[in-house]
Scaffold this active site. Structure first.
Site, PDB file in Angstrom:
ATOM      1  N   ILE A  21     -26.137   5.144 -48.178  1.00 29.63           N
ATOM      2  CA  ILE A  21     -25.202   5.798 -47.555  1.00 29.63           C
ATOM      3  C   ILE A  21     -23.911   5.553 -47.834  1.00 29.63           C
ATOM      4  CG2 ILE A  21     -24.541   5.800 -45.075  1.00 29.63           C
ATOM      5  CD1 ILE A  21     -27.362   6.926 -45.291  1.00 29.63           C
ATOM      6  N   ARG A  44     -34.500   1.110 -40.908  1.00 22.36           N
ATOM      7  CA  ARG A  44     -33.605   0.089 -40.801  1.00 22.36           C
ATOM      8  C   ARG A  44     -32.297   0.213 -41.488  1.00 22.36           C
ATOM      9  NH1 ARG A  44     -36.791  -1.222 -37.238  1.00 22.36           N
ATOM     10  NH2 ARG A  44     -38.476  -2.682 -37.209  1.00 22.36           N
ATOM     11  N   GLU A  45     -31.281   0.061 -40.780  1.00 23.84           N
ATOM     12  CA  GLU A  45     -29.886   0.288 -41.197  1.00 23.84           C
ATOM     13  C   GLU A  45     -29.592  -1.076 -41.807  1.00 23.84           C
ATOM     14  OE1 GLU A  45     -27.817   1.608 -37.853  1.00 23.84           O
ATOM     15  OE2 GLU A  45     -28.636   3.784 -38.179  1.00 23.84           O
ATOM     16  N   ARG A  70      -8.037 -10.404 -38.970  1.00 26.01           N
ATOM     17  CA  ARG A  70      -9.323  -9.621 -39.191  1.00 26.01           C
ATOM     18  C   ARG A  70      -9.439  -8.531 -38.715  1.00 26.01           C
ATOM     19  NH1 ARG A  70     -11.353 -12.206 -43.543  1.00 26.01           N
ATOM     20  NH2 ARG A  70     -12.024 -14.117 -43.570  1.00 26.01           N
ATOM     21  N   ALA A  82     -12.653 -19.752 -47.195  1.00 22.88           N
ATOM     22  CA  ALA A  82     -13.952 -19.051 -47.301  1.00 22.88           C
ATOM     23  C   ALA A  82     -13.560 -17.753 -48.384  1.00 22.88           C
ATOM     24  CB  ALA A  82     -14.684 -18.591 -46.102  1.00 22.88           C
ATOM     25  N   GLU A  98     -12.154 -20.812 -53.823  1.00 20.45           N
ATOM     26  CA  GLU A  98     -11.812 -20.213 -52.801  1.00 20.45           C
ATOM     27  C   GLU A  98     -10.603 -21.412 -51.914  1.00 20.45           C
ATOM     28  OE1 GLU A  98     -11.540 -17.413 -51.146  1.00 20.45           O
ATOM     29  OE2 GLU A  98     -12.634 -16.659 -52.810  1.00 20.45           O
ATOM     30  N   GLU A 102      -6.616 -20.709 -51.163  1.00 16.56           N
ATOM     31  CA  GLU A 102      -6.280 -20.450 -50.046  1.00 16.56           C
ATOM     32  C   GLU A 102      -5.561 -21.491 -49.463  1.00 16.56           C
ATOM     33  OE1 GLU A 102      -9.532 -18.924 -47.509  1.00 16.56           O
ATOM     34  OE2 GLU A 102      -9.942 -17.416 -48.467  1.00 16.56           O
ATOM     35  N   SER A 119     -26.072 -12.297 -40.336  1.00 14.37           N
ATOM     36  CA  SER A 119     -26.584 -11.388 -39.492  1.00 14.37           C
ATOM     37  C   SER A 119     -27.991 -10.703 -39.945  1.00 14.37           C
ATOM     38  CB  SER A 119     -25.341 -10.291 -38.895  1.00 14.37           C
ATOM     39  OG  SER A 119     -24.197 -10.718 -38.680  1.00 14.37           O
ATOM     40  N   PRO A 120     -28.891 -11.463 -39.693  1.00  9.55           N
ATOM     41  CA  PRO A 120     -30.184 -11.323 -40.213  1.00  9.55           C
ATOM     42  C   PRO A 120     -30.791  -9.783 -39.841  1.00  9.55           C
ATOM     43  CG  PRO A 120     -30.495 -13.089 -38.944  1.00  9.55           C
ATOM     44  CD  PRO A 120     -29.029 -12.835 -39.000  1.00  9.55           C
ATOM     45  N   GLY A 121     -30.412  -9.304 -38.613  1.00 12.90           N
ATOM     46  CA  GLY A 121     -30.922  -8.278 -38.075  1.00 12.90           C
ATOM     47  C   GLY A 121     -30.413  -7.015 -38.945  1.00 12.90           C
ATOM     48  N   GLU A 125     -26.180 -10.755 -45.983  1.00 13.11           N
ATOM     49  CA  GLU A 125     -25.202 -11.667 -46.296  1.00 13.11           C
ATOM     50  C   GLU A 125     -25.699 -13.206 -46.098  1.00 13.11           C
ATOM     51  OE1 GLU A 125     -20.602 -12.862 -45.642  1.00 13.11           O
ATOM     52  OE2 GLU A 125     -21.536 -11.998 -44.166  1.00 13.11           O
ATOM     53  N   GLU A 146      -4.155 -10.450 -49.575  1.00 14.09           N
ATOM     54  CA  GLU A 146      -4.537 -11.645 -48.671  1.00 14.09           C
ATOM     55  C   GLU A 146      -3.205 -12.146 -48.076  1.00 14.09           C
ATOM     56  OE1 GLU A 146      -8.171 -14.840 -48.879  1.00 14.09           O
ATOM     57  OE2 GLU A 146      -6.787 -14.723 -50.663  1.00 14.09           O
TER      58      GLU A 146
END
Length: 188
Positions: A21, A44-45, A70, A82, A98, A102, A119-121, A125, A146
Site C-alpha cells: 500500500i 490483515r493491515e 511526537r 532511542a 543513538e 541524542e 504493537s503486534p496486532g 516493529e 531532530e
C-alpha cells in the site's frame, strides 16, 4: 535451540496474497489476505518497520532522558534515548550510536536487557532495550530533522513525569520499571 514450525500452530494464518500500500522512508504498509484456522479468509493491515533500539543510561544515579515533539501524538514527551535501526545495523552498535547522538554521552559498558514487540496486532516493529552505565562525555550529533533536549532525572522525577503524562510511551515506562527493580535489588 530450534524454533517450532509456526505453520503447525493451531492458530496459524496462511498468507494468500500480500498487497503493498505504501513504501515510505521509515515504514511500509501492506494488506495481506489470510486463511484463518477455520478455513475462512480475512485481511490483515500490516506495518513493516526495521526495528529500533532504546537505552536505559544512568549518569551519577540519574536516568538520561530526552524531550521531543511526537507528531503522531501531537505532543512533546520525555523518553529514553532511542532510534531506528539502519538496514543491516547491529542493535548493540545502534544503541551506542543513538545514546551518543541524542545525549552526548558514550557508554563504556552496555548490555542487552530485552527485545519486545511494540504493537503486534498490526506492526512487526521490535525494540532492543539496553542498559548503559560508566558513561563518558562524547558529542551530541542530532539528525537534521531532530530537535530535542536532554536531562538526567531521578527516579522520583521519573515518577512525577509519569503522573503528569510527560512520560507516556511504553519503552520509557518499561525502562523506569526496570530501573526501579534494579534499585530494589540493590543494583542500578
Amino acid at each position: 535451540m530450534s524454533q517450532p514450525d509456526i505453520k503447525k500452530h493451531a492458530f496459524y494464518e496462511q498468507t494468500i496474497e500480500s498487497k503493498p500500500i505504501y513504501d515510505g522512508r521509515i515504514i511500509k504498509v501492506q494488506v495481506d489476505t489470510v486463511r484463518l484456522p477455520n478455513g475462512e479468509t480475512s485481511t490483515r493491515e500490516l506495518v513493516r518497520h526495521p526495528g529500533a533500539v532504546a537505552v536505559i543510561a544512568l549518569l551519577d544515579g540519574k536516568l538520561l532522558v530526552v524531550e521531543q515533539f511526537r507528531k503522531a501524538l501531537e505532543r512533546a514527551q520525555v523518553e529514553i534515548p532511542a532510534g531506528k535501526l539502519e538496514p543491516g545495523e547491529d542493535p548493540r552498535e545502534a544503541a551506542l550510536r543513538e545514546l551518543e547522538e541524542e545525549t552526548g554521552y558514550r557508554a563504556k559498558t552496555i548490555r542487552h536487557l530485552q527485545t519486545f514487540s511494540t504493537s503486534p496486532g498490526f506492526a512487526e516493529e521490535v525494540i532492543h532495550l539496553y542498559y548503559a552505565d560508566d558513561l563518558e562525555a562524547g558529542e551530541v550529533n542530532l539528525d537534521e530533522e531532530e530537535f530535542l533536549t536532554c536531562e538526567a532525572i531521578t527516579l522520583e522525577q521519573a515518577d512525577a513525569y509519569i503522573r503528569e503524562g510527560r512520560i507516556y510511551d511504553a519503552k520509557t515506562l518499561l525502562a523506569v520499571a526496570y530501573w526501579r527493580l534494579g534499585q530494589l535489588a540493590g543494583n542500578e
